[in-house]
Design a protein around this motif. Structure first.
Motif, PDB file in Angstrom:
ATOM      1  N   PRO A  81      -3.842 -81.949  23.769  1.00  0.00           N
ATOM      2  CA  PRO A  81      -2.696 -81.080  24.216  1.00  0.00           C
ATOM      3  C   PRO A  81      -2.939 -79.615  23.638  1.00  0.00           C
ATOM      4  N   THR A  82      -4.074 -79.368  22.934  1.00  0.00           N
ATOM      5  CA  THR A  82      -4.108 -77.900  22.310  1.00  0.00           C
ATOM      6  C   THR A  82      -5.408 -77.208  22.999  1.00  0.00           C
ATOM      7  N   ASN A  83      -6.047 -76.637  22.029  1.00  0.00           N
ATOM      8  CA  ASN A  83      -6.960 -75.700  22.492  1.00  0.00           C
ATOM      9  C   ASN A  83      -8.410 -76.158  22.277  1.00  0.00           C
ATOM     10  N   GLN A  84      -8.608 -77.105  22.330  1.00  0.00           N
ATOM     11  CA  GLN A  84     -10.020 -78.032  21.923  1.00  0.00           C
ATOM     12  C   GLN A  84     -10.220 -78.974  22.825  1.00  0.00           C
ATOM     13  N   GLN A  85     -11.236 -78.858  23.714  1.00  0.00           N
ATOM     14  CA  GLN A  85     -11.463 -79.938  24.687  1.00  0.00           C
ATOM     15  C   GLN A  85     -12.630 -80.600  24.517  1.00  0.00           C
ATOM     16  N   PHE A  86     -13.181 -81.770  24.648  1.00  0.00           N
ATOM     17  CA  PHE A  86     -14.118 -82.337  24.248  1.00  0.00           C
ATOM     18  C   PHE A  86     -14.999 -83.165  25.516  1.00  0.00           C
ATOM     19  N   LEU A  87     -16.181 -82.779  26.043  1.00  0.00           N
ATOM     20  CA  LEU A  87     -16.764 -83.235  27.055  1.00  0.00           C
ATOM     21  C   LEU A  87     -18.126 -84.168  26.895  1.00  0.00           C
ATOM     22  N   ILE A  88     -18.373 -84.859  27.594  1.00  0.00           N
ATOM     23  CA  ILE A  88     -19.668 -85.825  27.550  1.00  0.00           C
ATOM     24  C   ILE A  88     -20.769 -85.047  28.441  1.00  0.00           C
ATOM     25  N   ILE A  89     -21.861 -84.646  27.829  1.00  0.00           N
ATOM     26  CA  ILE A  89     -22.833 -83.953  28.740  1.00  0.00           C
ATOM     27  C   ILE A  89     -23.914 -84.622  28.710  1.00  0.00           C
ATOM     28  N   ALA A  90     -24.842 -85.124  29.810  1.00  0.00           N
ATOM     29  CA  ALA A  90     -25.930 -85.537  29.946  1.00  0.00           C
ATOM     30  C   ALA A  90     -27.019 -84.644  29.021  1.00  0.00           C
ATOM     31  N   ASP A  91     -27.776 -85.054  28.255  1.00  0.00           N
ATOM     32  CA  ASP A  91     -28.654 -83.912  27.513  1.00  0.00           C
ATOM     33  C   ASP A  91     -29.759 -83.218  28.371  1.00  0.00           C
ATOM     34  N   SER A  92     -29.915 -83.746  29.660  1.00  0.00           N
ATOM     35  CA  SER A  92     -30.808 -83.093  30.610  1.00  0.00           C
ATOM     36  C   SER A  92     -29.997 -81.892  31.256  1.00  0.00           C
ATOM     37  N   ASP A  93     -28.768 -81.739  31.025  1.00  0.00           N
ATOM     38  CA  ASP A  93     -27.946 -80.567  31.531  1.00  0.00           C
ATOM     39  C   ASP A  93     -27.576 -79.708  30.418  1.00  0.00           C
ATOM     40  N   LEU A  94     -27.819 -79.812  29.048  1.00  0.00           N
ATOM     41  CA  LEU A  94     -27.744 -79.190  28.157  1.00  0.00           C
ATOM     42  C   LEU A  94     -28.290 -77.669  27.991  1.00  0.00           C
ATOM     43  N   PRO A  95     -29.607 -77.816  28.543  1.00  0.00           N
ATOM     44  CA  PRO A  95     -30.649 -76.323  28.502  1.00  0.00           C
ATOM     45  C   PRO A  95     -29.826 -75.633  29.539  1.00  0.00           C
ATOM     46  N   ARG A  96     -29.287 -75.941  30.686  1.00  0.00           N
ATOM     47  CA  ARG A  96     -28.628 -74.976  31.842  1.00  0.00           C
ATOM     48  C   ARG A  96     -27.506 -74.493  31.314  1.00  0.00           C
ATOM     49  N   ILE A  97     -26.497 -75.251  30.769  1.00  0.00           N
ATOM     50  CA  ILE A  97     -25.136 -74.956  30.373  1.00  0.00           C
ATOM     51  C   ILE A  97     -25.363 -73.949  28.997  1.00  0.00           C
ATOM     52  N   SER A  98     -26.182 -74.446  28.290  1.00  0.00           N
ATOM     53  CA  SER A  98     -26.256 -73.761  26.958  1.00  0.00           C
ATOM     54  C   SER A  98     -26.929 -72.241  27.114  1.00  0.00           C
ATOM     55  N   SER A  99     -27.570 -72.054  28.300  1.00  0.00           N
ATOM     56  CA  SER A  99     -28.043 -70.832  28.660  1.00  0.00           C
ATOM     57  C   SER A  99     -26.923 -69.667  28.992  1.00  0.00           C
ATOM     58  N   GLN A 100     -25.784 -70.397  29.434  1.00  0.00           N
ATOM     59  CA  GLN A 100     -24.906 -69.772  30.061  1.00  0.00           C
ATOM     60  C   GLN A 100     -23.511 -69.443  29.332  1.00  0.00           C
ATOM     61  N   VAL A 101     -23.327 -70.570  28.604  1.00  0.00           N
ATOM     62  CA  VAL A 101     -22.048 -70.506  27.929  1.00  0.00           C
ATOM     63  C   VAL A 101     -22.243 -71.028  26.433  1.00  0.00           C
ATOM     64  N   ALA A 102     -21.485 -70.727  25.324  1.00  0.00           N
ATOM     65  CA  ALA A 102     -21.737 -70.911  24.019  1.00  0.00           C
ATOM     66  C   ALA A 102     -20.657 -72.107  23.861  1.00  0.00           C
ATOM     67  N   TYR A 103     -20.978 -73.140  23.283  1.00  0.00           N
ATOM     68  CA  TYR A 103     -20.212 -74.343  23.020  1.00  0.00           C
ATOM     69  C   TYR A 103     -20.467 -74.846  21.745  1.00  0.00           C
ATOM     70  N   SER A 104     -19.609 -75.809  20.955  1.00  0.00           N
ATOM     71  CA  SER A 104     -20.061 -76.483  19.898  1.00  0.00           C
ATOM     72  C   SER A 104     -20.708 -77.945  20.121  1.00  0.00           C
ATOM     73  N   PHE A 105     -21.612 -78.218  19.382  1.00  0.00           N
ATOM     74  CA  PHE A 105     -22.021 -79.511  19.416  1.00  0.00           C
ATOM     75  C   PHE A 105     -21.015 -80.195  18.558  1.00  0.00           C
ATOM     76  N   TRP A 106     -20.649 -81.495  18.988  1.00  0.00           N
ATOM     77  CA  TRP A 106     -19.651 -82.123  18.383  1.00  0.00           C
ATOM     78  C   TRP A 106     -20.389 -83.469  17.594  1.00  0.00           C
ATOM     79  N   GLU A 107     -20.969 -84.306  18.296  1.00  0.00           N
ATOM     80  CA  GLU A 107     -21.676 -85.353  18.027  1.00  0.00           C
ATOM     81  C   GLU A 107     -22.609 -85.805  19.333  1.00  0.00           C
ATOM     82  N   LYS A 108     -23.736 -86.851  18.920  1.00  0.00           N
ATOM     83  CA  LYS A 108     -24.127 -87.383  19.888  1.00  0.00           C
ATOM     84  C   LYS A 108     -23.350 -88.534  20.271  1.00  0.00           C
ATOM     85  N   TYR A 109     -23.396 -88.674  21.758  1.00  0.00           N
ATOM     86  CA  TYR A 109     -22.683 -89.907  22.408  1.00  0.00           C
ATOM     87  C   TYR A 109     -23.333 -91.085  22.317  1.00  0.00           C
ATOM     88  N   ASP A 110     -24.611 -90.726  23.001  1.00  0.00           N
ATOM     89  CA  ASP A 110     -25.613 -92.080  23.038  1.00  0.00           C
ATOM     90  C   ASP A 110     -26.869 -91.318  23.280  1.00  0.00           C
TER      91      ASP A 110
END
Lengths: 341, 341, 341, 341
Positions: free
Chosen positions: D286-315
């Motif tokens: 309900p506040t200003n932090q949201q947490f998503l599960i992202i496939a590791d294969s998608d991370l390079p593409r996303i991280s090239s366009q948007v800065a986010y915080s690593f939270w933890e490994k999901y699997d």
């Protein structure tokens, strides 16, 4: 090899060993909650004339200074002491390790002076920026001092008055308390000393015990959770009985005072020897430590026959050495020392 | 009153008292630099099969844990331990007092598991923000554990391997080391244990001494200025001889191991009593601590005849109690316990 | 109301505010890992002539002293400083809070003297009991000192030589570094100063920044995990950019030195005013702090028109006050001061 | 490059910069005793409905937690917190550095639960050996939590009741307080929150300031000598005005709440984007932090366009990332994020 090296160079008074052996297999609960500790506390309260005193046994002097000072001070406060104080010089920074500054006053033969304490406090509170400085939170003094000297009743009364004025708990390090009380120059009784301070300890390690110091809060003013605080410092002995049995013996039949008197009598004899032999005295004291100036060329001969403590270099060719008597020093040993000197 | 309360409820093994008495008046230098400490160290090195070991005597367990951990860790590092570890639960925060976090791993009957340690380290270094976290800097384990259990040689070897991989010094708290080594289920020799860790201590307080723990750095890896560090913690005994004489006696003629074996034999007998009496066992261990579940309604009767330790509430009407044997427990005492149960 | 109270009584140099505004909405990573910090570090390295330097930005002076000293010292070591040092007197015990003793040397107009440092070290290692004392582990000095004085190149070179001899890292508190470097009496360049010490900081708070000090380890000798250590002290700023942007501006186009020169020029003018007006000078300094002796009867009039710092009581009827110029002091303000005096 | 990395990735709200510029050359006394701090305190008291509140400005979150906890706790006490608490995990051991253990409770989406707190306290006082354990001395919670969740008024009221019962001061870390108060799910007003705790802080660093946190003791219960304590931690800013000016601006015309609302509105929009795009949500808050599960294969593409915080490994093949909005996030940025996802 003769030893006047210090007052912790042999074991314990035989009566203490005997009591340890006699009580050895009586099961007792741990951590100082045993019956021997209780009995010892009762005897100490009586000797101090403080029925409301609270007492805690710790193992050694530096530990006791650290635990007591850290328990009495607020986090942001420091402890006032002479520049020559044990806590200022010879405890490897144990007070700073627990977060507190030692605020130094000049040493007058090892003693702090009430008027200089008062001036320190006036300056502190008179300084606009004192909230940016370490707040003096208690006063530490030793009786006898590290130099073997003694506070008179008048001096201690004056220090107590300044302490009261500035709400500074007064702590007396009594690592050698017995030797101070039994000195011929002493004019303080144990109850008087107890009444003139907020906390003090009765040294066992240097006065007849294997180890052990009895911390006395004479006015029932032990800081809360003192056992927890001691434990947190690693200072709580599982077999607290070891300290209880020894202090119980020391405070039975006046033993503590009798054996302390022996050290004083032997010290008086060594002083007579020094006078007779024309030794160059650096400091002669009313207690059990004497300080001589020895030519460096004489040191090898002396040190091959008698163990002493190096004190400090006097000049390029002389050294100050310390010779110490204790509860265990014999007349024969003094006679041997006479022969060597 | 019978006591199975703990393994520090009586004094010292009589041979130690005898040696303290015999050596009592030999003058020795202070702070552990005496001949008794030197002799004890030699015997311990021999027993550990570590000629290059460096050894230091301290007074009690919490103190030893605090001094060792603080000396081995960098200022910003923490110590990994089981959730049930003594340093995590029962030392009043002595580790945090000296500035270090206890990083907890799950307890498996008091033990940490090599694979979980490895996972912790992988997660730590895998976390982008690990520079903002407490860096695991050493591993603490106890042998036997606080629950009386033992690491097997295989388990300790695995822990050692992970420690090597992550450059984590491995520290074994041996407050009850003798009881672990003499357990019938133990498959580790003292030299093996020494070779599989970076520092450990041999508990004296719980295994026959008045007080004293022997810290062993088996690979000559004692941190520099360890004496100064110990002093700074208030942990340096003036009469170090008291510890030296005792450890010298304990490591003469196998005494340490012989008296530890007694505790194990008596423990085996108590376990037989429990089985015979149909006691509800919470945890039966291969060492000298056993845990029973007792109906609260039975506690008054039992506690009027035998001293035990409260462990924890089991449920609304039952309590877990701990019964402990020691080097001093006799066959007669076990027989009495049988009658009470 | 005119203010010569101190050199942190106004905000930041306008160019810094302008750069903060210009860069305000550029997203940057936190904790000093941003591009502005990187650019600032490059410029500082260039100014120091230390391509291999490692640099870290902290927020304030006491914090910087605490973090640096605690990171450089071993746990059992203390820091040597003048009795008048900021860390000895005016940081509320921040050094002791982190466990370290401040070992005091006499102050010579705020400065320590190389020969006295050498004597301290000789005495320490010459003392048989030095393992029971706090080991001197680094040297702290301030440039300019708390009294506005400066070390000459010769003096700093001598101190550096003793430091090398005893392996004592030399730390220079440069809270007012700019004012020292731009003094007419100064004979040290920034690269020379950097080469003669092991760590120093470039004060921003007192020389044109809102807050911020740049710690420089000139020889690539930053202690490991310095970010973690800073965080542990609560000293790591989330928006490290705030410091980076400001230091980048200060080290662009020589701004740091230009604005420091202003303080010196205004200070020279105030000294001329004092001479002209026949003021009683307690200490005239080559930097931006001047000290006057004022009759207590004059204080109310002065303090109603100009803010100054109380320094200390001179005698029963006089007070020492401090008047400070800064990067922001104007010729008009000095003229006003002239009128008031 | 788009940044949803955190809520401290840009500078300050322009009105704060403007006020810093406008007030820049007004001389003011240091250390938070200036007029801007005074004005800011008055406005905060009004907003909190606490006329008797005492307020102190510090610079950052970890620093504030360390100073407050150390000032409120007795030396031997620890602070109770959720396992996921910032002080337990991400402050590099700053609490332990100042000597206190963090006593962990289970995390329920980042929150502690009143009944588990009560059970902890009952167990503590029910344990015979609690004098050997760390005494819980205060409770720490964060609002919003590190996971973006919120305590309801009912939950906070229950925690307050247990705190009262056991005399445990309740401390609320409000690093993101504004985002919690402006959440659509929040049912607590600022005065209610203030009345239900003993100390809290209003986060500035993450809600519009360059740096700064306002510590509020709502009941006039600030520990004595708080300024000295802060200084001792290296936490006292010379130019306290920098914090005063900013908080004055934040609490003028409701700015703090208005800009916090922006973060919430943008967060609601990002949640809508996630739903629309079928993103795999790990935790929606309900506040200003949201947490998503992202496939590791998608991370390079996303991280090239948007800065986010690593939270933890999901699997093994997925990662949890955190996307954060702030007072500065624009509708355009959310639209860009939509395009990227």
């Amino acid at each position: 090899m003769l030893s006047f090296e210090n007052d912790y160079n042999v074991g314990a008074h035989p009566k203490l060993l005997q009591r340890l052996a006699e009580t050895n297999l009586e099961p007792q609960t741990g951590y100082g909650l045993d019956g021997f500790c209780a009995a010892a506390k009762d005897k100490i309260k009586l000797a101090c004339g403080c029925p409301e005193a609270e007492i805690f046994f710790l193992t050694g002097g530096t530990q006791t200074n650290q635990v007591v000072i850290d328990a009495v001070l607020q986090r942001y406060e420091g402890v006032v002491a002479a520049q020559t104080a044990h806590i200022a010089l010879h405890e490897a920074g144990a007070i700073e390790f627990s977060g507190h500054k030692v605020l130094e006053l000049p040493s007058h033969d090892g003693k702090v002076c009430a008027s200089e304490l008062k001036t320190m406090m006036e300056r502190f509170y008179g300084d606009d920026s004192h909230e940016h400085m370490v707040c003096p939170g208690m006063v530490y003094l030793s009786f006898p001092t590290e130099l073997g000297t003694l506070y008179s009743k008048a001096e201690l009364t004056e220090l107590n008055a300044v302490s009261r004025e500035y709400d500074l708990p007064l702590f007396i390090d009594g690592a050698r308390l017995g030797y101070g009380l039994m000195s011929r120059e002493n004019d303080l009784t144990l109850p008087e000393l107890a009444s003139l301070c907020d906390v003090f300890y009765i040294g066992g390690t240097k006065v007849g015990a294997l180890c052990g110091e009895a911390v006395v809060f004479p006015h029932g003013n032990m800081p809360k959770h003192f056992l927890t605080r001691a434990k947190q410092h690693g200072a709580l002995l599982a077999k607290g009985r070891v300290l209880g049995v020894q202090f119980d013996a020391l405070f039975t039949d006046n033993l503590y005072f009798e054996i302390a008197r022996n050290a004083i009598e032997r010290a008086e004899e060594t002083k007579a020897v020094f006078r007779e032999k024309g030794c160059r005295v650096w400091k002669e004291t009313p207690t059990n430590q004497q300080f001589l100036i020895i030519a460096d060329s004489d040191l090898p001969r002396i040190s091959s026959q008698v163990a002493y403590s190096f004190w400090e270099k006097y000049d390029d060719s002389h050294t100050v050495i310390r010779l110490v008597t204790s509860w265990a020093t014999t007349k024969e040993q003094v006679a041997q020392l006479r022969n060597i000197l």
